[in-house]
Design an enzyme around this catalytic site. Structure first.
Site, mmCIF file in Angstrom:
data_model
loop_
_atom_site.group_PDB
_atom_site.id
_atom_site.type_symbol
_atom_site.label_atom_id
_atom_site.label_comp_id
_atom_site.label_asym_id
_atom_site.label_seq_id
_atom_site.Cartn_x
_atom_site.Cartn_y
_atom_site.Cartn_z
ATOM 1 N N LEU A 1 -0.528 -2.800 8.905
ATOM 2 C CA LEU A 1 -1.096 -1.650 8.175
ATOM 3 C C LEU A 1 -2.216 -2.055 7.219
ATOM 4 O O LEU A 1 -2.888 -1.187 6.661
ATOM 5 C CB LEU A 1 0.001 -0.929 7.378
ATOM 6 C CG LEU A 1 0.834 0.099 8.153
ATOM 7 C CD1 LEU A 1 1.800 -0.577 9.112
ATOM 8 C CD2 LEU A 1 1.606 0.995 7.209
ATOM 9 N N ILE B 1 1.324 3.759 2.430
ATOM 10 C CA ILE B 1 2.218 3.921 3.591
ATOM 11 C C ILE B 1 3.076 2.668 3.753
ATOM 12 O O ILE B 1 4.290 2.749 3.975
ATOM 13 C CB ILE B 1 1.424 4.211 4.889
ATOM 14 C CG1 ILE B 1 0.663 5.542 4.772
ATOM 15 C CG2 ILE B 1 2.374 4.256 6.090
ATOM 16 C CD1 ILE B 1 -0.187 5.903 5.986
ATOM 17 N N GLY C 1 -3.589 -1.856 -2.458
ATOM 18 C CA GLY C 1 -2.138 -1.872 -2.659
ATOM 19 C C GLY C 1 -1.840 -2.204 -4.116
ATOM 20 O O GLY C 1 -2.696 -2.727 -4.829
ATOM 21 N N ASP D 1 -0.164 -8.826 1.394
ATOM 22 C CA ASP D 1 -1.031 -7.781 0.843
ATOM 23 C C ASP D 1 -1.910 -8.424 -0.224
ATOM 24 O O ASP D 1 -1.411 -9.162 -1.072
ATOM 25 C CB ASP D 1 -0.165 -6.655 0.229
ATOM 26 C CG ASP D 1 -0.960 -5.390 -0.029
ATOM 27 O OD1 ASP D 1 -2.005 -5.479 -0.711
ATOM 28 O OD2 ASP D 1 -0.549 -4.317 0.443
ATOM 29 N N ASN D 2 -3.208 -8.167 -0.173
ATOM 30 C CA ASN D 2 -4.090 -8.788 -1.176
ATOM 31 C C ASN D 2 -4.305 -7.888 -2.399
ATOM 32 O O ASN D 2 -5.152 -8.171 -3.241
ATOM 33 C CB ASN D 2 -5.440 -9.176 -0.548
ATOM 34 C CG ASN D 2 -6.275 -7.979 -0.159
ATOM 35 O OD1 ASN D 2 -5.804 -6.844 -0.229
ATOM 36 N ND2 ASN D 2 -7.510 -8.221 0.254
ATOM 37 N N LYS E 1 -11.653 0.969 13.562
ATOM 38 C CA LYS E 1 -10.296 1.287 14.030
ATOM 39 C C LYS E 1 -10.269 1.413 15.560
ATOM 40 O O LYS E 1 -9.290 1.036 16.207
ATOM 41 C CB LYS E 1 -9.792 2.575 13.374
ATOM 42 C CG LYS E 1 -9.358 2.373 11.927
ATOM 43 C CD LYS E 1 -8.062 1.585 11.871
ATOM 44 C CE LYS E 1 -7.633 1.225 10.477
ATOM 45 N NZ LYS E 1 -6.456 0.330 10.460
ATOM 46 N N TYR F 1 -15.822 3.223 9.791
ATOM 47 C CA TYR F 1 -14.357 3.134 9.695
ATOM 48 C C TYR F 1 -13.730 3.496 11.046
ATOM 49 O O TYR F 1 -12.878 2.774 11.568
ATOM 50 C CB TYR F 1 -13.857 4.079 8.599
ATOM 51 C CG TYR F 1 -12.355 4.090 8.458
ATOM 52 C CD1 TYR F 1 -11.674 2.955 8.041
ATOM 53 C CD2 TYR F 1 -11.612 5.237 8.732
ATOM 54 C CE1 TYR F 1 -10.293 2.956 7.912
ATOM 55 C CE2 TYR F 1 -10.235 5.248 8.608
ATOM 56 C CZ TYR F 1 -9.583 4.102 8.194
ATOM 57 O OH TYR F 1 -8.217 4.114 8.069
ATOM 58 N N THR G 1 -12.753 -6.467 7.174
ATOM 59 C CA THR G 1 -11.289 -6.450 7.036
ATOM 60 C C THR G 1 -10.645 -5.748 8.221
ATOM 61 O O THR G 1 -9.657 -6.229 8.780
ATOM 62 C CB THR G 1 -10.884 -5.719 5.734
ATOM 63 O OG1 THR G 1 -11.597 -6.318 4.654
ATOM 64 C CG2 THR G 1 -9.399 -5.807 5.486
ATOM 65 N N GLY H 1 0.829 -1.209 0.000
ATOM 66 C CA GLY H 1 0.000 0.000 0.000
ATOM 67 C C GLY H 1 0.859 1.253 0.000
ATOM 68 O O GLY H 1 2.090 1.181 -0.044
#
Ligand code: UDP
Length: 345
Positions: A76, A12, A36, A31-32, A153, A149, A95, A10
């Site tokens: 991340l 970052i 990304g 990473d899927n 988080k 979101y 996710t 991704g």
């Protein structure tokens, strides 16, 4: 060290991976490639200290194997950006909550130091200025998808503290509006990427609402440095950090600055939120971090001035995305939203 970076392809994540590879570490990435991009790590494929797995963090047996073999995990991987979350809240919640549950479950099993990436979005529409890590948070109703979101988080953070309570060495970073090379030119989740693309194409620069809302934009080198310090400073264990600049910029000023730096003749137009997100949308007007804890414990302070960071970001966009790849008329890249009126400050 052997280090796992989830979401390492991704924006970052891949910049973090570059810094860690430069520092001599061996890096594993899961990473899927949902948001990304392989292009972000292309230059590392074949490197003897870089290992890439194209898979989801929800794959428990995989995460078990990966986490068993590393010393440190930077988590991340997430569905990021208000727009993606508003478009598919279910995927975002799954996710962002279940993925973190899997990662922390495994780092607990193998007792590995973990850094969890969170977001300034967690403060919601709190009007406190500046925002301290332990400040109260304020959200709208659950019928407003945007808040899912922040909720996801926040649950991640609660998970992290629950494991801290069991002795696991976990730290959390709350990122404030990071920008820099490798942002997606579509600008999902980043007003800076979007304005640069609009300015380069000579399209209207779409300032939402009155443009007086502000953010503290943080250049990627600072975001990465703050993240690494969080993962390596012993006193950071069990702590939560705002990672960002505390220089506040109004969106209208940002639009002008980007237009000038690009040398564009784009108009700046006002777009009501409802044209973009529908009637049921709520916005955070100001978001300024208190950066004293990161300064004290991590000796971290964002150093890159906005103009300097914007110049580097624009230069990267020009090299990585030549204008013909951003051709007007491609509905996924250009003409994002219908403007309602032109505004010039
Ligand atoms: N924004 C804007 N025009 C756009 C996209 C975003 O004026 O085309 C504003 C948005 O209203 C917000 C700020 O830019 O106030 C930052 O938006 P971004 O999506 O980059 O991040 P976040 O809202 O998550 O801070």
């Amino acid at each position: 060290m052997k280090i796992l970076v989830t979401g390492g392809a991704g924006y970052i994540g891949s910049n973090l991976v570059d810094a860690l590879i430069s520092a001599g570490h061996e890096i594993f990435v899961v990473d899927n490639l949902s948001t990304g991009k392989i292009a972000n790590v292309q230059h590392l494929l074949g490197h003897e200290r870089f290992h890439f797995v194209n898979d989801t963090i929800l794959n428990e047996p995989l995460m078990d194997r990966m986490i068993a073999q590393v010393d440190l995990v930077y988590h991340l991987a997430a569905v990021v950006g208000v727009k993606y979350v508003v478009e598919d809240p279910l995927n975002g919640i799954n996710t962002n909550v279940t993925g973190t549950e899997v990662v922390l479950g495994k780092t607990y099993k193998y007792w590995k130091r973990t850094v969890i990436a969170s977001s300034s979005e967690v403060y919601g529409k709190s009007t406190a200025v500046p925002l301290k890590e332990e400040d109260d948070r304020l959200f709208g109703p659950t019928t407003v998808a945007r808040w899912s979101y922040a909720m996801a988080k926040a649950i991640d953070e609660h998970f992290a503290f629950a494991y801290t309570n069991k002795g696991l060495p976990v730290s959390i970073v709350r990122y404030f509006n990071s920008y820099g090379p490798r942002l997606d030119p579509k600008g999902y989740g980043s007003v800076i990427a979007k304005f640069i693309t609009q300015a380069r194409l000579g399209q209207p620069i779409t300032v939402f609402d009155d443009g007086q809302q502000s953010r503290c934009f943080t250049y990627i080198d600072d975001t990465v440095r703050g993240t690494i310090l969080t993962g390596t400073t012993p006193e950071a264990v069990g702590q939560l950090f705002n990672i960002g600049s505390n220089r506040e910029t109004r969106i209208m000023d940002l639009a002008q600055m980007i237009r000038d730096l690009v040398g564009s003749d784009s108009k700046i137009v006002a777009v009501p939120y409802c044209n973009v997100f529908g009637e049921n949308f709520e916005e955070t007007r100001r978001r300024v971090p208190d950066v004293s804890r990161a300064a004290e414990i991590l000796t971290f302070r964002a150093e890159t001035r906005l103009e300097e960071g914007l110049k580097k970001t624009i230069a990267w966009f020009q090299q990585a995305w030549p204008r013909h790849k951003l051709a007007p008329g491609r509905s996924d890249l250009a003409g994002f939203f219908e403007p309602s009126e032109q505004i010039e400050p």
